[in-house]
Write a protein that holds these residues in place. Structure first.
Motif, PDB file in Angstrom:
ATOM      1  N   PRO A   1       0.824  -1.212   0.000  1.00  0.00           N
ATOM      2  CA  PRO A   1       0.000   0.000   0.000  1.00  0.00           C
ATOM      3  C   PRO A   1       0.856   1.259   0.000  1.00  0.00           C
ATOM      4  N   VAL A   2       0.269   2.306  -0.490  1.00  0.00           N
ATOM      5  CA  VAL A   2       0.938   3.604  -0.444  1.00  0.00           C
ATOM      6  C   VAL A   2       1.270   3.914   1.014  1.00  0.00           C
ATOM      7  N   GLY A   3       2.421   4.467   1.233  1.00  0.00           N
ATOM      8  CA  GLY A   3       2.838   4.760   2.599  1.00  0.00           C
ATOM      9  C   GLY A   3       3.864   3.755   3.110  1.00  0.00           C
ATOM     10  N   TYR A   4       4.091   2.720   2.357  1.00  0.00           N
ATOM     11  CA  TYR A   4       5.107   1.718   2.711  1.00  0.00           C
ATOM     12  C   TYR A   4       6.451   2.435   2.870  1.00  0.00           C
TER      13      TYR A   4
ATOM     14  N   ASN B   1       8.622  -0.134   7.591  1.00  0.00           N
ATOM     15  CA  ASN B   1       7.791  -1.283   7.225  1.00  0.00           C
ATOM     16  C   ASN B   1       8.649  -2.390   6.625  1.00  0.00           C
TER      17      ASN B   1
ATOM     18  N   ASP C   1      10.659  -3.973   9.348  1.00  0.00           N
ATOM     19  CA  ASP C   1       9.814  -4.868  10.160  1.00  0.00           C
ATOM     20  C   ASP C   1       9.575  -6.189   9.424  1.00  0.00           C
TER      21      ASP C   1
HETATM   22  C1  LIG Z   1       3.898   0.788   8.130  1.00  0.00           C
HETATM   23  O1  LIG Z   1       4.092   0.533   9.499  1.00  0.00           O
HETATM   24  C2  LIG Z   1       3.225   1.295  10.324  1.00  0.00           C
HETATM   25  C3  LIG Z   1       3.647   1.071  11.771  1.00  0.00           C
HETATM   26  O2  LIG Z   1       3.676  -0.291  12.064  1.00  0.00           O
HETATM   27  C4  LIG Z   1       1.803   0.854  10.074  1.00  0.00           C
HETATM   28  O3  LIG Z   1       0.909   1.604  10.870  1.00  0.00           O
HETATM   29  C5  LIG Z   1       1.484   1.102   8.618  1.00  0.00           C
HETATM   30  O4  LIG Z   1       0.195   0.595   8.320  1.00  0.00           O
HETATM   31  C6  LIG Z   1       2.484   0.409   7.732  1.00  0.00           C
HETATM   32  N1  LIG Z   1       2.239   0.842   6.362  1.00  0.00           N
HETATM   33  C7  LIG Z   1       2.311   0.026   5.338  1.00  0.00           C
HETATM   34  C8  LIG Z   1       1.966   0.621   4.015  1.00  0.00           C
HETATM   35  O5  LIG Z   1       2.628  -1.156   5.441  1.00  0.00           O
END
Ligand SMILES: *[C@@H]1O[C@H](CO)[C@@H](O)[C@H](O)[C@H]1NC(C)=O
Ligand SMILES: *[C@@H]1O[C@H](CO)[C@@H](O)[C@H](O)[C@H]1NC(C)=O
Ligand SMILES: *[C@@H]1O[C@H](CO)[C@@H](O)[C@H](O)[C@H]1NC(C)=O
Ligand SMILES: *[C@@H]1O[C@H](CO)[C@@H](O)[C@H](O)[C@H]1NC(C)=O
Ligand SMILES: *[C@@H]1O[C@H](CO)[C@@H](O)[C@H](O)[C@H]1NC(C)=O
Ligand SMILES: *[C@@H]1O[C@H](CO)[C@@H](O)[C@H](O)[C@H]1NC(C)=O
Ligand SMILES: *[C@@H]1O[C@H](CO)[C@@H](O)[C@H](O)[C@H]1NC(C)=O
Length: 676
Positions: free
Chosen positions: A244-247, A251, A254
């Motif tokens: 998703p956008v925002g990656y 992320n 993690d």
């Molecule tokens: C990225 O990590 C944050 C914090 O864990 C989470 O809230 C967010 O949904 C993640 N975004 C994506 C696009 O994976």
């Protein structure tokens, strides 16, 4: 002696290969997949020997105009070297520093072929100089790779693409069998090649470890590391949509953590010192997902035990507007030629990774430029396939070495690429055409010899000649002793007025140390008629010929110059405009195989009839176009353009037009003598 007779037979067969024949070759047959390699924008008819050839980028004869001769170039300068080492000297550099990167989707099928032999010769030439070679198999196609027991379409395929299910970014899902790893291992039985592979990272809930487990079990310590996540900075971008956008870097970090903990129950024999992470394709100018932002997550220290390698990927420019007709301004290769003839440009690019190198050195991890070449989206005609490409690639590799990188892997495209280190002949021409060896291959030999074989070389950028961008130089030290100097003269000047004379002085002069100059030094040269020349490249007097002329063995008498030195003023080495010189300062730096040239590395002869009838596995350099070669592209919209997608279908139609990359391993063992 048997080897000599094999070679004679090869010579006898060569004329037959040149039999006149007209071949029509589909325009830009390689268009599947990512924006990495695609349809060439020009189709040219060229004449090579008796064969009229209509075709692909890899053989496009277009040449650019050489730049004008420089004015005011200082042509006489000293190169002071200190005994004991120099400021800013690199860490010890692995001898197999300069290697290759090949898309996973290329290990394509089994079929009878002669072509494996040139491949083996070409990699053996490098390994003979560097002690070993490193090759990466992976790329965007790895992200959805899936291990299967056998491939339904039969014919002994070990890799197959599901073109019906080409998803975002035009990278088709890949199916492969475990024979892929047996094949790689078989290659390594013949030539000391170690491998990087990429595991699928598209879906990490859960991670599919099948590839990892098999690669480790079959390749053992011939597997250097496993890449997880290719260009994660592009995952959320249009055209790829893996996330998703925002990656963000956190992320990705993690997910690496999650993968590492999942790996504990995967059955992977090697859990530690295995993962290659980072692989960001954008510059540090992208603040959102830069390499620095990835390291800033603490990824490397958190998983210090499990991580083997830190990586980045980068091309200095791209040719995507031309390839995908995006509407963006098409780059005229002539207009960027100068940026490939400038150490200032190369050094500036390397400096963008200074922080990454600092993290790597601090963590004790190798930093590898995992995928690079002159320009993404096939490179530029007249640059990537001309002598300038060879000089630039040496400059880029040496600059990365001086900047504490531990590896640089030059990417291969298909027939539609200008930048291939080497290109097999188009598929059904294999009976009468041979391989095309490109400029970057010569660079690979130069860098291998510059670094030697013992993993001890330390490289320092000398900022020579007042840091003139046209005349870069590096010293190569081992254990505090200067062993070699590499000098490039980027100038274009047929008059001879821009020949530089570098006076290499060990100690003495400005160093404040006692002079310690050798009595003489030996010099090998990389030459061509001009920086824009497309053929007649020579390294130490030897050549692999022009298009379609190589069986992977260098031809010609090795030529090594000896330069007498002055006890006080050192060794005055001349470097003509548009050439490169590697200066061997000591006898031990000049290894025995250097004296005999590459003859000692010539291993496999194309004359062996047996190989033609054996069931040989081939790597399909055409299919390799699937996804790669676009590291610096920030706007990926054009990657999903209808043109590139329909291209995939066209490519399927010409599927048999495959360059073969290798390897009738069993047959080779039986039929061909190896060098020892
Ligand atoms: C990225 O990590 C944050 C914090 O864990 C989470 O809230 C967010 O949904 C993640 N975004 C994506 C696009 O994976
Ligand atoms: C060493 O590197 C630093 C940082 O790049 C640079 O400022 C300095 O000039 C270099 N020193 C020498 C002697 O090359
Ligand atoms: C490379 O690492 C060595 C060892 O830490 C350091 O001395 C040197 O300055 C570094 N070189 C560059 C160009 O950062
Ligand atoms: C298998 O090979 C045969 C002979 O080369 C060919 O005719 C056939 O189309 C191939 N099958 C597939 C599924 O590629
Ligand atoms: C690897 O080599 C072995 C022994 O020569 C041979 O039996 C096997 O078929 C080869 N496998 C591949 C995939 O090349
Ligand atoms: C090579 O393949 C093309 C396309 O399939 C075909 O038209 C041509 O006749 C073939 N040429 C030879 C020499 O077999
Ligand atoms: C250099 O490093 C390579 C790769 O790790 C290794 O295979 C080789 O044995 C090393 N060479 C020497 C002389 O230590």
């Amino acid at each position: 002696m048997a080897r000599a007779s094999v070679r004679l037979l090869a010579l006898a067969l060569l004329p037959a290969l040149a039999a006149a024949q007209t071949v029509y070759y589909p325009k830009g047959q390689v268009i599947m997949g990512g924006q990495g390699n695609s349809q060439p924008t020009t189709t040219t008819t060229a004449t090579t020997g008796a064969v009229t050839f209509t075709g692909a980028a890899a053989y496009n004869p277009t040449t650019l105009s050489a730049p004008a001769a420089p004015t005011g170039l200082t042509t006489q300068f000293t190169v002071p070297l200190f005994q004991g080492g120099m400021t800013n000297m690199s860490i010890p550099i692995p001898s197999n520093f300069m290697g290759f990167s090949i898309e996973m989707s290329v290990f394509n099928q089994y079929r009878p072929s002669l072509l494996n032999i040139p491949f083996l010769n070409l990699v053996a030439n490098v390994a003979a100089r560097a002690g070993s070679m490193q090759i990466r198999v992976g790329g965007n196609s790895q992200e959805t790779a899936e291990l299967v027991g056998s491939i339904a379409n039969g014919n002994g395929s070990i890799i197959s693409k599901d073109l019906q299910n080409v998803f975002n970014h035009n990278t088709p899902p890949i199916m492969y069998t475990a024979d892929l790893f047996y094949l790689m291992n078989n290659i390594s039985n013949l030539v000391p090649i170690a491998w990087y592979m990429g595991i699928p990272f598209f879906n990490v809930t859960p991670v599919d470890f099948n590839l990892a487990v098999h690669a480790e079990q079959i390749l053992g310590n011939r597997l250097i590391a496993l890449q997880s996540g290719n260009e994660p900075d592009l995952y959320a971008q249009g055209g790829r949509n893996h996330r998703p956008v925002g990656y963000a870097p956190q992320n990705y970090s993690d997910e690496i953590g999650s993968m590492i903990s999942q790996a504990q129950s995967s059955g992977m024999p090697r859990q530690n010192d295995i993962w290659l992470v980072g692989s960001v394709s954008t510059a540090n100018t992208d603040p959102l997902f830069s390499p620095d932002a990835v390291w800033a997550t603490g990824l490397v220290n958190t998983y210090l035990q499990q991580i083997h390698t830190m990586s980045v990927e980068r091309y200095p420019n791209n040719n995507c507007a031309a390839v995908f007709n995006t509407g963006a301004p098409i780059v005229d290769p002539q207009s960027v030629l100068g940026s490939y003839l400038s150490h200032a440009a190369t050094y500036a690019l390397q400096q963008q990774y200074a922080a990454s190198a600092g993290v790597a050195v601090g963590a004790g991890k190798p930093l590898v430029m995992f995928e690079t070449n002159t320009a993404s989206c096939n490179g530029f005609v007249g640059i990537s396939d001309a002598f300038v490409g060879a000089l630039w690639a040496v400059d880029w590799a040496m600059s990365l070495a001086a900047g504490n990188f531990s590896g640089v892997l030059f990417h291969f495209g298909g027939q539609s690429s200008f930048y291939n280190p080497f290109t097999p002949p188009p598929g059904n021409q294999t009976k009468f055409r041979q391989w095309t060896v490109g400029p970057v291959y010569y660079s690979t030999l130069v860098v291998a010899e510059a670094l030697g074989k013992n993993n001890q070389s330390q490289v320092v950028d000398l900022f020579a000649n007042g840091n003139n961008a046209l005349t870069p130089a590096w010293a190569i030290y081992e254990a505090g002793t200067p062993k070699k100097v590499l000098l490039i003269n980027y100038a274009s000047d047929p008059s001879g007025a821009s020949t530089i004379t570098a006076s290499i002085q060990i100690g003495g002069g400005s160093t404040g140390q006692a002079a310690a100059n050798p009595g003489s030094v030996r010099v090998k040269r990389l030459t061509a008629p001009s920086v824009v020349a497309k053929g007649a490249f020579t390294w130490a007097g030897q050549t692999f010929g022009n298009a379609f002329e190589s069986d992977g063995r260098p031809a010609g008498t090795p030529q090594v110059d000896t330069v007498q030195c002055d006890p006080n003023n050192g060794c005055a080495v001349q470097v003509p405009a548009g050439s490169l010189a590697l200066v061997f300062l000591t006898n031990d730096a000049f290894a025995p195989e250097d004296a005999t040239g590459s003859a000692s590395a010539a291993t496999f002869s194309t004359s062996t009839h047996a190989a033609q009838t054996l069931n040989t596995a081939t790597i399909d350099l055409a299919v390799l176009a699937t996804s790669n070669g676009h590291g610096n592209v920030n706007n990926l919209q054009y990657a999903t353009s209808p043109g590139s997608r329909s291209g995939a279908v066209a490519a399927r139609a010409v599927g048999p037009m495959l360059g073969a990359f290798v390897i009738g391993v069993a047959g080779l063992v039986l039929g061909i003598r190896r060098w020892m």
